[in-house]
Write a protein that holds these residues in place. Sequence first.
Motif, PDB file in Angstrom:
ATOM      1  N   ALA A 218      37.666  24.720  36.010  1.00  0.00           N
ATOM      2  CA  ALA A 218      36.339  24.787  36.276  1.00  0.00           C
ATOM      3  C   ALA A 218      36.116  26.982  37.031  1.00  0.00           C
ATOM      4  N   LEU A 219      36.830  27.012  38.340  1.00  0.00           N
ATOM      5  CA  LEU A 219      36.827  28.155  39.353  1.00  0.00           C
ATOM      6  C   LEU A 219      37.961  29.227  38.211  1.00  0.00           C
ATOM      7  N   LEU A 220      39.182  28.345  36.995  1.00  0.00           N
ATOM      8  CA  LEU A 220      40.044  29.487  36.865  1.00  0.00           C
ATOM      9  C   LEU A 220      39.083  29.994  35.388  1.00  0.00           C
ATOM     10  N   GLN A 221      38.128  29.573  34.801  1.00  0.00           N
ATOM     11  CA  GLN A 221      37.606  29.759  34.194  1.00  0.00           C
ATOM     12  C   GLN A 221      36.213  31.155  33.897  1.00  0.00           C
ATOM     13  N   ALA A 222      36.216  30.873  35.493  1.00  0.00           N
ATOM     14  CA  ALA A 222      35.592  31.725  35.502  1.00  0.00           C
ATOM     15  C   ALA A 222      35.714  33.689  36.021  1.00  0.00           C
ATOM     16  N   VAL A 223      37.102  33.064  36.875  1.00  0.00           N
ATOM     17  CA  VAL A 223      37.783  34.606  37.222  1.00  0.00           C
ATOM     18  C   VAL A 223      38.441  34.920  35.507  1.00  0.00           C
ATOM     19  N   MET A 224      38.563  34.452  34.784  1.00  0.00           N
ATOM     20  CA  MET A 224      39.152  34.989  33.601  1.00  0.00           C
ATOM     21  C   MET A 224      37.842  35.680  32.684  1.00  0.00           C
ATOM     22  N   LYS A 225      36.765  34.302  32.487  1.00  0.00           N
ATOM     23  CA  LYS A 225      36.256  34.904  31.694  1.00  0.00           C
ATOM     24  C   LYS A 225      36.022  33.968  30.636  1.00  0.00           C
ATOM     25  N   ASN A 226      37.751  33.440  30.125  1.00  0.00           N
ATOM     26  CA  ASN A 226      37.899  32.889  29.365  1.00  0.00           C
ATOM     27  C   ASN A 226      37.993  31.405  29.504  1.00  0.00           C
ATOM     28  N   PRO A 227      37.327  30.370  28.167  1.00  0.00           N
ATOM     29  CA  PRO A 227      37.726  29.647  27.846  1.00  0.00           C
ATOM     30  C   PRO A 227      38.807  28.545  27.883  1.00  0.00           C
ATOM     31  N   LEU A 228      40.014  29.636  27.848  1.00  0.00           N
ATOM     32  CA  LEU A 228      41.240  29.322  27.477  1.00  0.00           C
ATOM     33  C   LEU A 228      41.924  29.182  28.567  1.00  0.00           C
TER      34      LEU A 228
ATOM     35  N   GLY B  36      47.629  26.551  34.452  1.00  0.00           N
ATOM     36  CA  GLY B  36      49.131  26.909  33.985  1.00  0.00           C
ATOM     37  C   GLY B  36      49.496  28.273  32.827  1.00  0.00           C
ATOM     38  N   SER B  37      47.522  29.158  33.478  1.00  0.00           N
ATOM     39  CA  SER B  37      47.548  30.858  32.681  1.00  0.00           C
ATOM     40  C   SER B  37      47.966  31.109  34.139  1.00  0.00           C
ATOM     41  N   ILE B  38      48.176  30.797  35.063  1.00  0.00           N
ATOM     42  CA  ILE B  38      48.654  31.855  36.770  1.00  0.00           C
ATOM     43  C   ILE B  38      49.423  31.308  36.450  1.00  0.00           C
ATOM     44  N   GLY B  39      50.361  30.743  35.747  1.00  0.00           N
ATOM     45  CA  GLY B  39      51.961  30.659  36.068  1.00  0.00           C
ATOM     46  C   GLY B  39      52.066  29.511  37.369  1.00  0.00           C
ATOM     47  N   VAL B  40      51.658  28.180  37.437  1.00  0.00           N
ATOM     48  CA  VAL B  40      50.944  26.432  38.655  1.00  0.00           C
ATOM     49  C   VAL B  40      52.638  26.196  37.872  1.00  0.00           C
TER      50      VAL B  40
ATOM     51  N   VAL C   4      36.352  21.590  50.072  1.00  0.00           N
ATOM     52  CA  VAL C   4      35.448  23.185  50.562  1.00  0.00           C
ATOM     53  C   VAL C   4      35.123  24.095  50.314  1.00  0.00           C
ATOM     54  N   MET C   5      37.064  24.526  49.760  1.00  0.00           N
ATOM     55  CA  MET C   5      37.299  26.183  49.752  1.00  0.00           C
ATOM     56  C   MET C   5      35.993  26.518  48.143  1.00  0.00           C
ATOM     57  N   VAL C   6      36.337  25.097  47.562  1.00  0.00           N
ATOM     58  CA  VAL C   6      35.518  24.959  46.354  1.00  0.00           C
ATOM     59  C   VAL C   6      34.171  25.453  45.810  1.00  0.00           C
ATOM     60  N   VAL C   7      33.741  24.825  47.667  1.00  0.00           N
ATOM     61  CA  VAL C   7      32.148  25.187  47.593  1.00  0.00           C
ATOM     62  C   VAL C   7      31.737  26.436  48.008  1.00  0.00           C
TER      63      VAL C   7
ATOM     64  N   ALA D 289      39.989  35.458  45.449  1.00  0.00           N
ATOM     65  CA  ALA D 289      39.893  34.003  46.082  1.00  0.00           C
ATOM     66  C   ALA D 289      39.985  32.395  44.796  1.00  0.00           C
ATOM     67  N   LEU D 290      38.969  33.035  44.102  1.00  0.00           N
ATOM     68  CA  LEU D 290      38.801  31.587  43.839  1.00  0.00           C
ATOM     69  C   LEU D 290      40.173  31.091  43.065  1.00  0.00           C
ATOM     70  N   SER D 291      40.680  31.916  42.765  1.00  0.00           N
ATOM     71  CA  SER D 291      42.296  32.045  42.200  1.00  0.00           C
ATOM     72  C   SER D 291      42.287  31.717  43.039  1.00  0.00           C
ATOM     73  N   ALA D 292      42.789  31.931  44.549  1.00  0.00           N
ATOM     74  CA  ALA D 292      44.047  31.186  44.917  1.00  0.00           C
ATOM     75  C   ALA D 292      43.584  29.807  45.471  1.00  0.00           C
ATOM     76  N   VAL D 293      42.209  28.990  45.151  1.00  0.00           N
ATOM     77  CA  VAL D 293      41.358  27.803  45.236  1.00  0.00           C
ATOM     78  C   VAL D 293      42.642  26.947  44.381  1.00  0.00           C
ATOM     79  N   ALA D 294      42.279  27.625  43.340  1.00  0.00           N
ATOM     80  CA  ALA D 294      42.623  26.533  42.450  1.00  0.00           C
ATOM     81  C   ALA D 294      44.068  26.882  42.288  1.00  0.00           C
ATOM     82  N   ALA D 295      44.838  27.780  42.265  1.00  0.00           N
ATOM     83  CA  ALA D 295      46.344  28.047  42.411  1.00  0.00           C
ATOM     84  C   ALA D 295      46.897  26.634  43.991  1.00  0.00           C
ATOM     85  N   PHE D 296      45.604  26.572  44.655  1.00  0.00           N
ATOM     86  CA  PHE D 296      46.302  25.783  46.057  1.00  0.00           C
ATOM     87  C   PHE D 296      45.745  24.449  45.223  1.00  0.00           C
TER      88      PHE D 296
END
Lengths: 338, 260
Positions: free
Chosen positions: A84-94, A98-102, A210-213, A242-249
Motif C-alpha cells: 500500500a505504501l509503495l503504491q503511494a510512493v510510485m503513484k503506480n498500481p503495479l 519486488g519493484s524496489i529490489g527487496v 508504528v511507522m506505517v501509521v 521514508a515511505l519506501s524505507a518503511v515498506a522495505a523494512f
Amino acid sequence: MKMKNKASNSILRAGAVWTVLIAGIAAAFLAAVVIGSSRITLGEVFSVFNGTAENKVRVIVTQLRLPRAILSLIVGACLSAAGALLQAVMKNPLADPGSIGVSAGASTAAITVLLLFPNLSYSVPLFAFGGAALACVLIYLMAWKDGVDPVRIILSGVAVNSVLGGYNSFLQLQNSDNLQGVLAFMNGSFAGATWQNVRIMGLYAAIGMVMVVLCIKSANALQLGDEMAKNLGVRVNLSRIALSAVAAFLSAATVSQIGMIGFVGLVAPHIARMLSGSDYKVMVPTAILTGSLTVLLADTVGRSVLPGTEIPVGVMMSVFGGPFFLYMLRKRGNFHGA
Amino acid sequence: MELKAENLEIGYGDKVIVNGFSMNIERGKITTIIGPNGSGKSTVLKAVTRLIKYQGGVVYLNGREISEMKPKELARTLGVLPQIHSAPSDFRVRELVSYGRMPHQKPFSKKSEEDERIIRWAMTETGTWQLRDKSIYEISGGETQRVWIATVLAQKPEMLFLDEPTTYLDISHQLETMQLVKKLNKETGIGVVMVLHDLTQALEVSDHIIVIKDGKKYSEGVPEEVITEKMMREVYNVDCDIIKIAGRDKPLIAYKQIGA
C-alpha cells in the motif's frame, strides 16, 4: 444534516468491511488449526486449551499449527502494508516490494550464502535482510537526481533486478545439484514455522506498523500529485524515501523469515481500495486485514489440497494472485489515484 | 503580503529557462503573467512558490527569504494550484477540500471545529458547498476546478497562485473560473497571481500584467499599457488590432485574419 449522515455512513461502511474481514480471519484461523494431514476435531482443539488433550494433538496444535497460522497473519499484514505504501510512493498500481529490489536483493544474499558459504546457513535471515536493504538503497541512489521521481525508481529497479537476477541464475546453474535450500527460500513457505519465527516477525511487525501509521498522512497527500503535495507543505522527496524505507523494512523482514511471497503486496491493497476507497486512513487497515486473510487462506489450502505434499504459500500466491490481478484489471478497466 | 523576486535564475539541469528575472507582487491585487509557450511563465510561478528550485537570485515573502521558511509555514502563506493535479476518483468533494487544512494540522490531530468552519467557508465562497457529498468523478470540469480552488483557499493563504487555471476548460467554464477569481479577490481581498494563455481574459481580470519573453521580463504594468499591438508583434509574433469598443470597459484584441 445530510453531510453528517454521509460522514457517518462511510465510517459505518469501513466498520462493516473490517467486521466481515475479522470474522473471515477468525473462521480461516479455526480452519487452519483443524485442517491438515492429521485431521483434528474442534472438540480436540478446545481440549488443548483446557488441558485434557492427548499429547500428539497438543503438539500438533500448539507447536505446529498455531505458530504457523499466526505467522501467516503477520506476514500477510506486513506485505500488504508495504504494498500500500509503495503504491503511494510510485503513484503506480503495479508497484510492490519486488519493484524496489527487496526480493532480488534478499535472494542474491541468500543464494550467495547458501551456495558459496554453506557454513553460514544459519544466518541466512540476517543476510537476506541486509541484501534486501542494500538493493533498495542502491535503486534509490541510482534514481536520485534532484529528488526521487517514481518513473526513475521503477526503471532503476528494473535495472538492478535484472542484474541481480542474472547473477542469481548463474550461481544456481553452477550449483544445480545443490539447490534444495535455495528453492525453499525462493518459494516462501511456512513449513517449519516456529514460535521463534512468530516472536521475531511479531517484533518486526510491531515496529513497522508504528511507522506505517506515521506515513499515512503523507501517503494521502502524495495521491494529489507532487506539486499539490508540496503546496500543502509536504516534503515530497523525504516522504517518498521514508515511505519506501518503511515498506522495505516490512518486506525485507518477511523475506528474511520465510522467503519470498509475491502478489500479496500487490493484490491486497487493490482489494482494499475497492472495498474502502483510497483514503489511506481506512484503506491501509483494510489492506492489512485482507492481506492477513489471503495469506492464511493460501497457506491452509496449499498444505491441504494435495494429499501427502505441500504447496508453498509463495507458489499458491503466484498461481492464484496472477489471474486474480488480471481479472481486477479487466473489471475495473482503469486505475485511479494511485 | 508582499512578494519580491530579485534576479531569479531558474533552469533544469544545464538548461537555463529564466534569467535575471525580478518582480514585485503587491498585496490584494490580481497579477497575471503572460508570454508565449516555453517563455518561462509557469517556471517563474513555480519558483516563487518553491515548487521548483531556483539556481540564482532571491525570493522574499513579507521580507523573509522563502528558502529559509518551513514548508508548512510557506503553505499557510501561499496557496498554489498547480496545472497538474489528481485525486483518487472515489474521493468526495468535501474530503478533497479538507486536505487544504493540512498545513495547519499537527501530524496526528483531527479536524478541529475551526478546520470545519474554514472548509465550509472555502466551499461556500467557491460555490461548491452543494457538491460536498459528490465524488469528484461525478462533477464537471468547471466544478472540479472550483473544488481545487476551494482546496487551496482552505489553506487560508494570503495569496493564491494559479497556474493556467483555465487551460483544459471549455469557454463557459473558463469564464466561470475567471469570474470566481475576480469575486474572491474582491470579496476576501486575497491577492492572486496567475499564469494565463488567453490575453482577452488577462485584460479583463488583471490589475497588473507581467509579460515574459525567452525567460526575461519584456514589460509590465496595467493591462491597457502592456497589451499593445507592438507587444503582440514582438512577443507573440502576431499581428492584431487592439480595439476600444463603446460600452466595454476593456479593449478587445482582433487578430489578423487567418489566411488573409
